[in-house]
Write a protein that holds these residues in place. Structure first.
Motif, mmCIF file in Angstrom:
data_model
loop_
_atom_site.group_PDB
_atom_site.id
_atom_site.type_symbol
_atom_site.label_atom_id
_atom_site.label_comp_id
_atom_site.label_asym_id
_atom_site.label_seq_id
_atom_site.Cartn_x
_atom_site.Cartn_y
_atom_site.Cartn_z
ATOM 1 N N LEU A 20 -55.620 -32.749 -46.450
ATOM 2 C CA LEU A 20 -55.972 -33.972 -45.725
ATOM 3 C C LEU A 20 -54.829 -34.447 -44.835
ATOM 4 N N ALA A 21 -53.607 -34.222 -45.271
ATOM 5 C CA ALA A 21 -52.457 -34.614 -44.445
ATOM 6 C C ALA A 21 -52.470 -33.853 -43.124
ATOM 7 N N VAL A 22 -52.780 -32.568 -43.196
ATOM 8 C CA VAL A 22 -52.867 -31.756 -41.974
ATOM 9 C C VAL A 22 -54.005 -32.271 -41.098
ATOM 10 N N VAL A 23 -55.156 -32.524 -41.696
ATOM 11 C CA VAL A 23 -56.319 -33.033 -40.966
ATOM 12 C C VAL A 23 -55.974 -34.354 -40.285
ATOM 13 N N ASP A 24 -55.292 -35.229 -40.984
ATOM 14 C CA ASP A 24 -54.956 -36.542 -40.429
ATOM 15 C C ASP A 24 -53.980 -36.445 -39.266
ATOM 16 N N VAL A 25 -52.960 -35.623 -39.415
ATOM 17 C CA VAL A 25 -51.988 -35.463 -38.328
ATOM 18 C C VAL A 25 -52.671 -34.860 -37.099
ATOM 19 N N VAL A 26 -53.535 -33.885 -37.314
ATOM 20 C CA VAL A 26 -54.277 -33.287 -36.192
ATOM 21 C C VAL A 26 -55.169 -34.338 -35.543
ATOM 22 N N GLU A 79 -61.260 -35.803 -53.459
ATOM 23 C CA GLU A 79 -62.531 -35.495 -54.118
ATOM 24 C C GLU A 79 -63.734 -35.504 -53.196
ATOM 25 N N SER A 80 -63.798 -36.464 -52.284
ATOM 26 C CA SER A 80 -64.997 -36.572 -51.452
ATOM 27 C C SER A 80 -64.716 -37.386 -50.197
ATOM 28 N N PHE A 131 -62.607 -36.790 -38.607
ATOM 29 C CA PHE A 131 -61.968 -35.542 -39.016
ATOM 30 C C PHE A 131 -62.049 -35.363 -40.532
ATOM 31 N N ARG A 132 -61.908 -36.445 -41.290
ATOM 32 C CA ARG A 132 -62.039 -36.333 -42.749
ATOM 33 C C ARG A 132 -63.478 -35.998 -43.130
ATOM 34 N N TRP A 133 -64.439 -36.609 -42.464
ATOM 35 C CA TRP A 133 -65.834 -36.292 -42.731
ATOM 36 C C TRP A 133 -66.097 -34.810 -42.454
ATOM 37 N N LEU A 134 -65.625 -34.332 -41.300
ATOM 38 C CA LEU A 134 -65.806 -32.927 -40.934
ATOM 39 C C LEU A 134 -65.112 -32.005 -41.937
ATOM 40 N N PHE A 135 -63.920 -32.379 -42.397
ATOM 41 C CA PHE A 135 -63.203 -31.584 -43.389
ATOM 42 C C PHE A 135 -64.052 -31.385 -44.642
ATOM 43 N N PHE A 136 -64.613 -32.454 -45.150
ATOM 44 C CA PHE A 136 -65.408 -32.339 -46.379
ATOM 45 C C PHE A 136 -66.740 -31.638 -46.123
ATOM 46 N N LYS A 137 -67.286 -31.783 -44.938
ATOM 47 C CA LYS A 137 -68.517 -31.084 -44.590
ATOM 48 C C LYS A 137 -68.271 -29.569 -44.577
ATOM 49 N N LEU A 138 -67.159 -29.156 -43.966
ATOM 50 C CA LEU A 138 -66.831 -27.730 -43.903
ATOM 51 C C LEU A 138 -66.386 -27.179 -45.259
ATOM 52 N N LYS A 139 -65.735 -28.031 -46.030
ATOM 53 C CA LYS A 139 -65.250 -27.619 -47.354
ATOM 54 C C LYS A 139 -66.427 -27.355 -48.294
ATOM 55 N N GLY A 140 -67.502 -28.106 -48.081
ATOM 56 C CA GLY A 140 -68.713 -27.895 -48.887
ATOM 57 C C GLY A 140 -68.717 -28.585 -50.148
#
Length: 140
Positions: A20-26, A79-80, A131-140
């Motif tokens: 998430l840290a990477v996602v947030d910085v991006v 977690e989500s 970006f966090r929403w997309l991260f969890f969507k891709l993570k599944g």
């Protein structure tokens, strides 16, 4: 025995939330870079790389200070999306304020105008949430 400060930070930083840290910085870098390009053109990224990066620094510093304190990288955040997104938005409010204060100081150029503050505040919050929403969507 661990100090209360160590315990405080240990509860707010979990290794599972590191992605998430990477996602947030991006997310923050992307939205701020878009603004730089919008105002200066894409060539600015290569002709004034230092100035471009210094545009990002105040906000990334604010994020680095506030996000762990708020718990944006706690076990719950990993977690989500339902847990992660509100934590990011809550952290962004004071992190953006720090970024604005730094830009208004003599340490960074650019200054601060209200319209800039509104745009960065809203765009940064939307970028972090998206970006966090997309991260969890891709993570599944």
């Amino acid at each position: 025995m661990a100090s209360s400060e160590e315990s405080f930070l240990a509860r707010r930083i979990d290794a599972a939330a590191a992605p998430l840290a990477v996602v947030d910085v991006v997310a923050l870098a992307a939205v701020l870079t878009y603004g730089v390009i919008d105002h200066n053109g894409v060539d600015y990224l290569t002709t004034a790389t230092g100035a471009w990066l210094l545009t990002l620094v105040p906000f990334l510093l604010g994020w680095a200070v506030v996000s762990p304190l708020v718990g944006a990288y706690s076990a719950g955040a990993a977690e989500s999306a339902k847990a992660a997104i509100p934590l990011a938005v809550r952290a962004w409010v004071p992190a953006a304020a720090i970024g604005f204060a730094l830009r208004a100081s003599p340490l960074f150029s650019g200054g601060f105008r209200l319209i800039f503050g509104v745009v960065v505040f809203l765009a940064g919050g939307v970028a972090l949430a998206g970006f966090r929403w997309l991260f969890f969507k891709l993570k599944g």
